[in-house]
Each structure stands twice: as C-alpha cells, then as structure tokens.
Design a protein around this motif. Structure first.
Motif, PDB file in Angstrom:
ATOM      1  N   SER A  65       6.447 -22.814 -38.251  1.00  7.70           N
ATOM      2  CA  SER A  65       5.778 -24.029 -37.724  1.00  7.70           C
ATOM      3  C   SER A  65       6.616 -24.666 -36.608  1.00  7.70           C
ATOM      4  CB  SER A  65       5.552 -25.026 -38.855  1.00  7.70           C
ATOM      5  OG  SER A  65       6.790 -25.430 -39.418  1.00  7.70           O
ATOM      6  N   GLU A  66       7.964 -24.685 -36.783  1.00  9.44           N
ATOM      7  CA  GLU A  66       8.808 -25.246 -35.729  1.00  9.44           C
ATOM      8  C   GLU A  66       8.695 -24.454 -34.449  1.00  9.44           C
ATOM      9  OE1 GLU A  66      12.730 -25.340 -37.276  1.00  9.44           O
ATOM     10  OE2 GLU A  66      12.344 -26.968 -38.713  1.00  9.44           O
ATOM     11  N   LEU A  67       8.715 -23.139 -34.578  1.00  8.61           N
ATOM     12  CA  LEU A  67       8.572 -22.309 -33.382  1.00  8.61           C
ATOM     13  C   LEU A  67       7.219 -22.526 -32.714  1.00  8.61           C
ATOM     14  CD1 LEU A  67      10.197 -18.978 -34.652  1.00  8.61           C
ATOM     15  CD2 LEU A  67      11.094 -20.517 -32.901  1.00  8.61           C
ATOM     16  N   GLU A  68       6.178 -22.649 -33.573  1.00  9.69           N
ATOM     17  CA  GLU A  68       4.841 -22.892 -33.004  1.00  9.69           C
ATOM     18  C   GLU A  68       4.805 -24.227 -32.259  1.00  9.69           C
ATOM     19  OE1 GLU A  68       2.207 -22.601 -36.289  1.00  9.69           O
ATOM     20  OE2 GLU A  68       2.091 -20.393 -36.254  1.00  9.69           O
ATOM     21  N   LYS A  69       5.459 -25.278 -32.863  1.00 11.32           N
ATOM     22  CA  LYS A  69       5.496 -26.576 -32.170  1.00 11.32           C
ATOM     23  C   LYS A  69       6.259 -26.479 -30.857  1.00 11.32           C
ATOM     24  CE  LYS A  69       5.233 -29.555 -36.263  1.00 11.32           C
ATOM     25  NZ  LYS A  69       5.949 -30.542 -37.107  1.00 11.32           N
ATOM     26  N   GLU A  70       7.416 -25.791 -30.885  1.00 15.12           N
ATOM     27  CA  GLU A  70       8.213 -25.649 -29.671  1.00 15.12           C
ATOM     28  C   GLU A  70       7.436 -24.898 -28.601  1.00 15.12           C
ATOM     29  OE1 GLU A  70      12.614 -23.957 -28.308  1.00 15.12           O
ATOM     30  OE2 GLU A  70      11.965 -23.924 -30.424  1.00 15.12           O
ATOM     31  N   VAL A  71       6.761 -23.822 -29.024  1.00 13.78           N
ATOM     32  CA  VAL A  71       5.943 -23.071 -28.057  1.00 13.78           C
ATOM     33  C   VAL A  71       4.839 -23.954 -27.497  1.00 13.78           C
ATOM     34  CG1 VAL A  71       4.331 -21.149 -27.851  1.00 13.78           C
ATOM     35  CG2 VAL A  71       6.495 -20.827 -29.069  1.00 13.78           C
ATOM     36  N   GLN A  73       4.884 -27.269 -27.262  1.00 16.40           N
ATOM     37  CA  GLN A  73       5.463 -28.252 -26.331  1.00 16.40           C
ATOM     38  C   GLN A  73       5.780 -27.612 -24.986  1.00 16.40           C
ATOM     39  OE1 GLN A  73       8.856 -29.833 -28.338  1.00 16.40           O
ATOM     40  NE2 GLN A  73       7.646 -31.134 -29.734  1.00 16.40           N
ATOM     41  N   ARG A  74       6.334 -26.404 -25.048  1.00  8.84           N
ATOM     42  CA  ARG A  74       6.644 -25.728 -23.782  1.00  8.84           C
ATOM     43  C   ARG A  74       5.371 -25.449 -22.996  1.00  8.84           C
ATOM     44  NH1 ARG A  74      11.412 -21.303 -25.205  1.00  8.84           N
ATOM     45  NH2 ARG A  74      13.037 -22.856 -25.739  1.00  8.84           N
ATOM     46  N   ASN A  75       4.349 -25.057 -23.728  1.00 13.86           N
ATOM     47  CA  ASN A  75       3.073 -24.824 -23.043  1.00 13.86           C
ATOM     48  C   ASN A  75       2.546 -26.110 -22.401  1.00 13.86           C
ATOM     49  OD1 ASN A  75       3.071 -22.107 -23.714  1.00 13.86           O
ATOM     50  ND2 ASN A  75       1.950 -22.436 -25.650  1.00 13.86           N
ATOM     51  N   GLN A  76       2.738 -27.235 -23.142  1.00 10.80           N
ATOM     52  CA  GLN A  76       2.283 -28.501 -22.578  1.00 10.80           C
ATOM     53  C   GLN A  76       3.073 -28.851 -21.326  1.00 10.80           C
ATOM     54  OE1 GLN A  76       2.671 -31.370 -25.720  1.00 10.80           O
ATOM     55  NE2 GLN A  76       0.815 -30.700 -26.794  1.00 10.80           N
ATOM     56  N   HIS A  77       4.413 -28.666 -21.373  1.00 11.43           N
ATOM     57  CA  HIS A  77       5.224 -28.947 -20.189  1.00 11.43           C
ATOM     58  C   HIS A  77       4.807 -28.071 -19.027  1.00 11.43           C
ATOM     59  CE1 HIS A  77       7.796 -31.773 -22.108  1.00 11.43           C
ATOM     60  NE2 HIS A  77       8.358 -30.891 -22.956  1.00 11.43           N
TER      61      HIS A  77
END
Length: 514
Positions: A65-71, A73-77
C-alpha cells in the motif's frame, strides 16, 4: 534349606518379573508423554507458523500500500508538472502571438510617424514661408525691424518676470512663516546671525564719590605722597581735580580700578591715610577681591549647571564681572550667551550642556592675566586647551569670530548666540556719530533706486520707510523694490537685529472749490 532357596528364587524371579513389568509400563507411559509433547509442539509450531505467515502477509500488504501511495503521488507530481508545462507552453504561445501583434502595430505606427514627419516637414516649410511674409508685413506696418521688436518684447518679458518673481517670493515667504516651526531647525542659524555694532566702547574710568572736598587733600597727602603710594600699590592713575565730591580712578584694568575704589573707601572711612596704611589696605583688598572673584566664578558655574571646570577657568570667569565689552558687562554677556547656546542646541538635537559650557567660556580671552598680541578668540581657545577642555569646546571658542575653521556644529551655535546677545536692543551702546552714519547709509541705499522720492529711517534704524512716485511704478514693482533694498542692505551694511523695509505708493487727487 531347600525351601529357603526356593523362596529366594521365587522372590528373585518375582523381583525380576516386576522390574520388567515396571520397565515396560514406564516405557509405555514415557512414549505416551513424548507423543503428547510432540503433538503439542507441532500444534504450537503450526500456530507460530500461521502467525508469522500472517505478520509477513500484513507487512507485505502495508509495503504494497505504501508503494502504491508513493507511485500514486509521483504520478500526481508528474501530472502536475505536465499540466504546468502545458500552461507555460500555452502562455508562451500567447506571448509570442502578442509580440507578433505588437510588432505589427509598431511597424504600422512607425510608418504613420514617418508619414507625419514628412507632412510636418512640409508644413514647417510652409509655416516658415508664411512667418517670413508676416514678419515682412509687420516690419512694414510697424516701422520696426525684427531685432528691435524682439528686444522690446524681451524687456517687457523681463519686467513681467521680475513682477512675477517678487510675487512668488512673497508667497514663499508667507508660506515659510506659516511653516516656521517645521523648518526652524534648518534655517535657525542662517536667519538670526548678525554681526554686532562696529565701534568698541570700553569703560576705562571709575568714579569714587566723597562726602566733601576736604577728603581730597587727605588723599593727596603731604607733597602728594599718599596719592603716589596709592597709585603705585594699585597700578592705576588717580585724578583729583575740581570735579565736586568725586575722585576719578583711571586705568584699563577694571580689577585694578576696583581694588583702588574699595581701598579708597576703607581708607576714607577709617580716616588713617598714610603710605604704610595704604599698602596694608591695598593688600587686604586685593586678597578679598581675589576671593570674591573665585566665588563669583563658582556661583556662575553652579547657576548654569556647569561642572568640572578647572579652578583657573573659574577664576577667569569671575574676573569677567569687572570687564565690559562694547559697553556690555562681560559676565552677563557670557551667561546670556551660554543660555542661548543651550536652547539652540536643544532645538537642533545637540548636547545642550556642552553648548552652554562653550557659550560661557567663549570670551575668556578678553580677561587674560598677561597681555597677548593674539585675537581674544584664539587666545581664549589656547587658554581652554591649556586647562584640558575638550577639542570641540576649544574650537567653538576660537572660531566664534571666524579666525579659526569651524569643525563642529557647536562653533556656529556659539557664534550666532554671541551675536544675538550683543546685537539685541539695549545690550550695547553706540557712538552718536556711528548711529547717525548708519541711518544716513540706510536712506542713501533706498534713494539710489529710480522712482524713490523720499526715505525715512525710523525706530532707531530698525525700520526704513520708502515713498515712491505713484506715476513711476505700479504696485507689483513696489513689492520687487522692497526685496531688492533688503538684499542690498544685507550685503552692504552691518547692523544689529533686523531692518524692516516698507515701500509706500499712494495716489493723491486734489481739487479746489472756488
């Protein structure tokens, strides 16, 4: 015996059989416990295994889940960066289009300006030709050349400019008066500085009054020995003449004259007048006067709140009581200057105590113990430096008559306050001839202007009334005239205080009834 052996054998066999039975029973029980323990251990191992598997799964899910959130967020950036780039690209395209439009507009405007310049050049040529024709017609009609007409126009414009300038100056002066408090700190030094009167009047005689003229003979003594002894002891000249009930004491040192006057007072009051008694009384009076001088200096310093003066400077301040300058008591002048310096320094944001100290000491060079060829301002600075006064105090003393370069703002303050104290009405005496000459000079300056018919110097020369011919100048010119006269008086004359210039223009109409 046989029975005993048999019994023993039976017992031994029984013991062996019991031991074997016990051993087999023990093995069976031990095996059952071992199996139970193994089963229990297996169950616990299974439970632990399941827990560990659950923990591993939970950690895996959390990491996932953390990796999915980080991915995410990166996608959002990345998406935001792409959006910003798109917006910038759109903005750049719009600016480029705007620049293109502006360039086209500038090109069009430049074209129009070039066309207008060409048209303007043509019109200027036409206008020049028309002006030349008009000038020729005007010269033909007026009988004046263009240069003569130009000179007349310039003169007319000069007169108009003078009138406007005078009105403008008066308007500025009125505004300055209204805003005087706000501008006082900037103009106070320039507006009140005035040099005092030109002629020095020193008191060089003192008069000792007596009850009757019989005392004169006793003062003179046999063959003049008493008066000679008194003159030698005091260092003055005593004049005993026909002046009724008075003995004149002459001398340039006011302290010596005061010693002689006080000694004469004691001698006449006591009645014993002879050379030995004269020397004794004079010595006693000198000692008393020295003590009084020191007390006067101390009292003056205490009254003004000035501390730390060298004892010799205190004595010099006390000596000022017996000295006059331009007919004005020197100690009173020094006290007045000190108070003026303190007030002005406070208004200008400077140290009032230091200014008061410099004002009190500024004329110490006028009462030296030894005669000096130096000007009193420079000699006073030398004395102050000798007795460890600060450099800015010494500079203010030495520069108050412009005989030394001013190095601090304290110097001009002392200079103008010295001038104010000496120039105020009633502070100093003037010789009648100098007074009359100053009035005549005032009237002569005003009479030198064309159109002036009469001048009157009134109020002891502090106001000048100027009467002009009504047919020779108008009201606007009178305003300019008053300013010009004031400027000329400031530049050419020396006078105490200020001089008010009033220009009067009146029209009179006279008729007679017959």
């Amino acid at each position: 015996m046989v029975d005993l052996i048999f019994v023993v054998l039976i017992a031994v066999a029984t013991f062996i059989i019991g031991g074997l039975c016990g051993y087999f029973v023990f093995l069976k029980v031990l095996k059952g416990k071992y199996n139970t323990m193994v089963d229990s251990a297996n169950k616990e191992a299974e439970v632990i295994k399941e827990k560990k598997l659950l923990e591993v799964k939970e950690k895996f899910l959390n990491k996932k889940s953390e990796l999915e959130k980080e991915v995410q967020q990166r996608n959002q950036h990345i998406q935001q960066s792409e959006n910003r780039l798109k917006q910038r690209e759109i903005s750049l395209n719009q600016r480029q289009e705007e620049l293109g439009r502006r360039k086209n507009d500038l090109d069009n405007q430049q074209q129009r300006i070039d066309n207008e310049k060409k048209a303007l050049a043509l019109k200027q040529d036409e206008l020049g030709k028309m002006q030349q024709k008009e000038r020729e017609k005007l010269e033909e009609l007026s009988g004046l050349s263009a240069e003569e007409a130009k000179n007349r126009l310039v003169e007319a414009m000069k007169d108009e400019a003078r009138t406007d300038a005078a009105a403008y100056v008066n308007e500025i002066m009125d505004e300055a008066k209204l805003n005087a408090n706000a501008q006082a700190k900037k103009i106070v030094i320039q507006t009140i500085q005035r040099v005092a009167t030109e002629t020095a009047i020193e008191n060089s005689v003192s008069v000792f009054h007596i009850d009757n003229d019989d005392v004169k003979g006793r003062v003179i003594g046999r063959e003049g020995r008493n008066i000679r002894a008194l003159e030698a002891a005091c260092g003055v000249e005593i004049v005993v003449d026909d002046t009724p009930e008075a003995i004149v004491i002459s001398g340039f040192d006011p302290v010596r004259r005061e010693v002689c006057r006080l000694a004469l007072h004691q001698l006449v009051s006591d009645g014993r007048i002879h050379p030995a008694r004269i020397e004794e009384v004079v010595a006693k009076v000198k000692k008393q006067l020295d003590n009084e001088i020191i007390e006067t200096g101390k009292r003056t310093a205490i009254d003004l709140g000035i501390h730390g003066l060298h004892p010799e400077l205190v004595r010099i301040i006390g000596k000022m009581k017996y000295r006059s300058s331009y007919g004005q008591n020197l100690l009173q002048h020094a006290r007045e200057t000190a108070n003026l310096c303190a007030v002005m320094a406070s208004e200008l944001g400077l140290n009032p105590k230091k200014a008061k100290r410099a004002g009190l000491l500024h004329d110490i060079g006028k009462v030296p113990d030894e005669e000096s060829e130096m000007p009193h301002a420079l000699y006073g600075a030398k004395i102050a430096e000798k007795y460890k006064e600060k450099p800015d105090i010494c500079n203010a003393i030495g520069a108050h008559h412009d005989e030394m370069e001013m190095q601090t703002l304290l110097a001009p303050i002392v200079q103008v306050c010295d001038a104010i104290s000496g120039a105020r009405p009633g502070a100093r005496r003037e010789i009648v001839e100098a007074y009359i000459k100053r009035l005549n000079d005032l009237e002569a300056i005003a009479m030198s202007y064309p159109g002036v018919t009469k001048t009157y110097a009134i109020q002891a020369g502090r106001e000048l009334r100027v009467i002009v011919g009504a047919d020779k100048m108008d009201d606007a010119e009178t305003e300019a005239l008053s300013g010009e006269i004031a400027t000329k008086i400031q530049n050419e004359m020396t006078y105490p205080g200020q001089v008010k210039i009033t220009v009067i223009r009146e029209t009179r109409s006279v008729a007679y009834a017959k």
